[in-house]
Design a protein around this motif. Structure first.
Motif, mmCIF file in Angstrom:
data_model
loop_
_atom_site.group_PDB
_atom_site.id
_atom_site.type_symbol
_atom_site.label_atom_id
_atom_site.label_comp_id
_atom_site.label_asym_id
_atom_site.label_seq_id
_atom_site.Cartn_x
_atom_site.Cartn_y
_atom_site.Cartn_z
ATOM 1 N N LYS A 142 8.374 -61.251 -8.140
ATOM 2 C CA LYS A 142 7.155 -61.793 -7.964
ATOM 3 C C LYS A 142 6.670 -61.958 -6.539
ATOM 4 O O LYS A 142 7.231 -62.749 -5.805
ATOM 5 N N SER A 149 -0.174 -63.700 -9.429
ATOM 6 C CA SER A 149 -0.078 -62.622 -10.755
ATOM 7 C C SER A 149 0.731 -61.333 -10.381
ATOM 8 O O SER A 149 0.948 -60.347 -11.329
ATOM 9 N N TYR A 176 3.275 -58.632 -9.457
ATOM 10 C CA TYR A 176 4.756 -58.150 -9.502
ATOM 11 C C TYR A 176 4.935 -56.814 -9.065
ATOM 12 O O TYR A 176 4.138 -55.889 -9.185
ATOM 13 N N ILE A 232 4.167 -59.832 -18.763
ATOM 14 C CA ILE A 232 3.717 -60.762 -17.760
ATOM 15 C C ILE A 232 2.189 -61.103 -18.144
ATOM 16 O O ILE A 232 1.453 -60.449 -18.444
ATOM 17 N N SER A 288 2.826 -66.008 -14.792
ATOM 18 C CA SER A 288 2.063 -65.642 -13.766
ATOM 19 C C SER A 288 1.029 -66.842 -13.409
ATOM 20 O O SER A 288 0.701 -67.613 -14.435
ATOM 21 N N TRP A 299 7.235 -67.210 -5.793
ATOM 22 C CA TRP A 299 6.561 -66.149 -4.928
ATOM 23 C C TRP A 299 7.967 -65.669 -4.159
ATOM 24 O O TRP A 299 8.700 -66.653 -3.590
#
Length: 284
Positions: free
Chosen positions: A63, A67, A69, A213, A242, A278
């Motif tokens: 991550k 949002s 990835y 996701i 996310s 994150w």
């Protein structure tokens, strides 16, 4: 989780009508400096994760921010909605991500889902970019820049990835691709911020997904119901959350980790879910 959310929910980005309640310039500067330092530690963890060796059959999911990835196997590295935004002081380290990434998918043209600097760097490195519209960067358009602005119901082969899409939107002028990506034995759905929820029913006819996701604010049931209908053998997709704590949003739309858990509890299905912040990563 409420306590952990608190520091990054208290910010100068909040719209406060009473001038007496607004933070001073010194407070704003202090908050901004600390936020950049905080994000730098997260970015360093992303870069470290890219060096983790993988075994055959594994899929590592990192991550990056909000949002964004990165999905890695021993054969391929796929990026989705990577935003190392200049306004967040986070463009450092992008070269390593570009070097490691084979292909970048962007769902829609919002600044918390893409960064023109990242797109330009990918284009300059000759890497493949898949976009829902033009005008998301100033890079020279070439055969490595692939525009998908319609439903893709027969799988396209892009860099060895079988790509299906649902072409939706986050508003009348904001196109949004829901990507259905299959590679190296894994199938991943990335929703972006699609609000054309009815169109997502198409996912019931696409191959079953291993990982989904999706942002926590965006009508989870409208995505998971058709996606789970595709799982004919009882296999349940894993949900990766996310959009928590998007720092470019005001507090009323900066979803917290606590809220994520409450939403999922109220959703009432048994699909496993993994909440990462994150810089964290998980090996499937």
């Amino acid at each position: 989780l409420r306590v952990k959310d608190y520091p990054i929910h208290e910010t100068h980005l909040t719209s406060e009508p009473d001038p007496a309640c607004r933070p001073s310039a010194e407070q704003v500067s202090a908050f901004t400096d600390y936020t950049h330092k905080f994000l730098d530690t997260k970015r360093q963890k992303v870069l470290q994760a890219l060096d983790v060796p993988l075994q055959s059959g594994q899929c590592q999911v990192i991550k990056v921010y909000s949002s964004g990835y990165i999905m890695r196997t021993t054969e391929k590295t796929v990026a989705l909605d990577i935003c190392f935004s200049e306004r967040l002081g986070t463009t450092a380290g992008m070269d390593k991500i570009v070097e490691a990434t084979d292909i970048l998918f962007n769902t829609h043209p919002h600044g918390d889902h893409y960064n023109p600097v990242m797109l330009n760097a990918m284009a300059a490195a000759g890497k493949t970019i898949v976009l829902p519209c033009r005008g998301m960067g100033n890079f020279p358009w070439n055969d490595k820049c692939i525009l998908i602005e319609d439903d893709v119901t027969e799988a396209m082969d892009i860099e060895g990835i079988k790509v299906l899409t649902v072409f939706g939107n986050q508003g009348i002028k904001i196109p949004n691709n829901v990507y259905h990506l299959s590679f190296d034995g894994w199938t991943i759905i990335g929703q972006g911020d699609n609000k054309a929820w009815q169109k997502q029913n198409m996912l019931a006819d696409y191959p079953a997904s291993d990982v989904i996701i999706s942002p926590v604010w965006n009508g989870m049931k409208n995505l998971f119901t058709p996606a789970m209908q595709a799982c004919k053998d009882g296999k349940m997709p894993i949900y990766l959350t996310s959009h928590e704590n998007e720092l470019g949003h005001t507090v009323d739309h900066r979803e917290s980790y606590w809220m994520t858990r409450m939403k999922w509890k109220n959703f009432g299905i048994s699909t496993p879910n993994i909440l990462m912040t994150w810089g964290e990563w998980y090996n499937f």
